[in-house]
Design an enzyme around this catalytic site. Sequence first.
Site, PDB file in Angstrom:
ATOM      1  N   LYS A   1       0.804  -1.113  -0.020  1.00  0.00           N
ATOM      2  CA  LYS A   1       0.207   0.037   0.092  1.00  0.00           C
ATOM      3  C   LYS A   1       1.045   1.154   0.064  1.00  0.00           C
ATOM      4  O   LYS A   1       1.703   1.489   0.812  1.00  0.00           O
ATOM      5  CB  LYS A   1      -0.975  -0.034   1.258  1.00  0.00           C
ATOM      6  CG  LYS A   1      -1.799   1.388   1.279  1.00  0.00           C
ATOM      7  CD  LYS A   1      -2.917   0.957   2.410  1.00  0.00           C
ATOM      8  CE  LYS A   1      -3.766   2.461   2.552  1.00  0.00           C
ATOM      9  NZ  LYS A   1      -4.517   2.260   3.431  1.00  0.00           N
TER      10      LYS A   1
ATOM     11  N   LYS B   1      -2.082  -1.605  -3.779  1.00  0.00           N
ATOM     12  CA  LYS B   1      -2.930  -0.472  -3.796  1.00  0.00           C
ATOM     13  C   LYS B   1      -2.077   0.992  -3.843  1.00  0.00           C
ATOM     14  O   LYS B   1      -1.209   0.930  -3.166  1.00  0.00           O
ATOM     15  CB  LYS B   1      -3.889  -0.484  -2.593  1.00  0.00           C
ATOM     16  CG  LYS B   1      -4.488   0.634  -2.311  1.00  0.00           C
ATOM     17  CD  LYS B   1      -5.217   0.594  -0.743  1.00  0.00           C
ATOM     18  CE  LYS B   1      -5.993   1.607  -0.554  1.00  0.00           C
ATOM     19  NZ  LYS B   1      -6.603   1.484   0.861  1.00  0.00           N
TER      20      LYS B   1
HETATM   21  C1  PBG Z   1      -7.088   3.660   5.490  1.00  0.00           C
HETATM   22  C2  PBG Z   1      -7.207   3.121   4.070  1.00  0.00           C
HETATM   23  C3  PBG Z   1      -7.101   4.141   3.093  1.00  0.00           C
HETATM   24  C4  PBG Z   1      -7.829   3.867   1.929  1.00  0.00           C
HETATM   25  C5  PBG Z   1      -8.336   2.372   2.245  1.00  0.00           C
HETATM   26  N1  PBG Z   1      -7.818   2.201   3.538  1.00  0.00           N
HETATM   27  C6  PBG Z   1      -6.811   5.660   3.001  1.00  0.00           C
HETATM   28  C7  PBG Z   1      -5.629   5.971   3.363  1.00  0.00           C
HETATM   29  O1  PBG Z   1      -4.584   5.145   3.496  1.00  0.00           O
HETATM   30  O2  PBG Z   1      -5.381   7.221   3.673  1.00  0.00           O
HETATM   31  C8  PBG Z   1      -8.031   4.258   0.446  1.00  0.00           C
HETATM   32  C9  PBG Z   1      -8.937   3.595  -0.322  1.00  0.00           C
HETATM   33  C10 PBG Z   1      -9.307   4.603  -1.503  1.00  0.00           C
HETATM   34  O3  PBG Z   1      -8.765   5.684  -1.841  1.00  0.00           O
HETATM   35  O4  PBG Z   1     -10.291   4.141  -2.318  1.00  0.00           O
HETATM   36  N2  PBG Z   1      -7.454   2.845   6.454  1.00  0.00           N
END
Ligand code: PBG
Length: 338
Positions: free
Chosen positions: A197, A250
Amino acid sequence: MSFPIERPRRLRRTALHRELAAEHRLHPGDFVAPLFVREDIAAPVPLTLLAGHQQETLESITSRVEALLTVGCTKVLLFGIPARKDAEGSEAWNDAGIVQEAVRRIRARFGHDVLIITDCCLDEFTSHGHCGILTETGDVDNDATILSYAKAAVSQAKAGADIIAPSGMMDGQVGAIREALDEHGFADVAILAYSAKYASCLYGPFREAADCAPQFGDRSGYQMQPANAIEALREARLDAEEGADMLMVKPALWYLDIIAALAHESELPVAAYLVSGECAMIHDGGARGLFSEERAMVEAHLALKRAGATILISYYAGAMCEYLATKGTAAHVPQAVH
Ligand code: PBG
């Protein structure tokens, strides 16, 4: 001409030739729809940055799931927004919390016709918006945080979640959750690990949806930097060793190399998350007439499958399933000129 011409175009002549020759197909079973459920609202709140999506109430979430099931979309990823936030994010492991209650209602209504994945993180639950518990200097305390993730995961499993998806990018989070689930009798509950991520600009619309923008600083102290690829292999290996059942990359489209690398290196299924900013770009590009939104939607998801993802998490999950149901089985980008 003195040389024999090879003719790959023979297989491109008609739609049926192309369908037969397709190396990859999209199927409704591939898709997971992210949903937001919020505690302190009386009616659903439309998301201005993510067209067609809304924060659901405990009542509206079941209608939303029902609408998804109607088009053949059978898998959801739940995010919860609590009424009460605190520095520890303690609502995350409240057995009567918003996510737990939503899981129970969806399960009670639809049984195992729907697969329920719960996001397991703290940023929606903390008053400061970071994904964990802070030290005195304002850093996220890794080892204290993963104990909280473990508590939240057990609470979600108790409510009936099928799969836990830890998204905080803390070291050891998968191992801590696996151990806690096993200890509490949830050996059958799987873990979808957000292995790679990235600290991306593309989460903007999500932070409105989940009300979780960090109140100070950013997430680059725990999420991966966009410059790195080999590090993703390390993250994936660690997650697999700690007991992950599936790996996730992601965002998706700017990280196709990572999807391809994990699909090649790992024995675990690879999920791609087409995040909020990516879906918003496709929507806005369509709205401005830069391209057909429908064609961009299909092409984007095909790219993820081609790269090696077999699980597609996307705000277009419902729309894609509807497209596949109404426009036949062809998984090709529609040929009509827009
Ligand atoms: C954090 C989380 C995020 C997303 C999913 N889980 C945001 C971040 O890391 O700031 C982003 C998902 C998206 O943009 O669709 N729990």
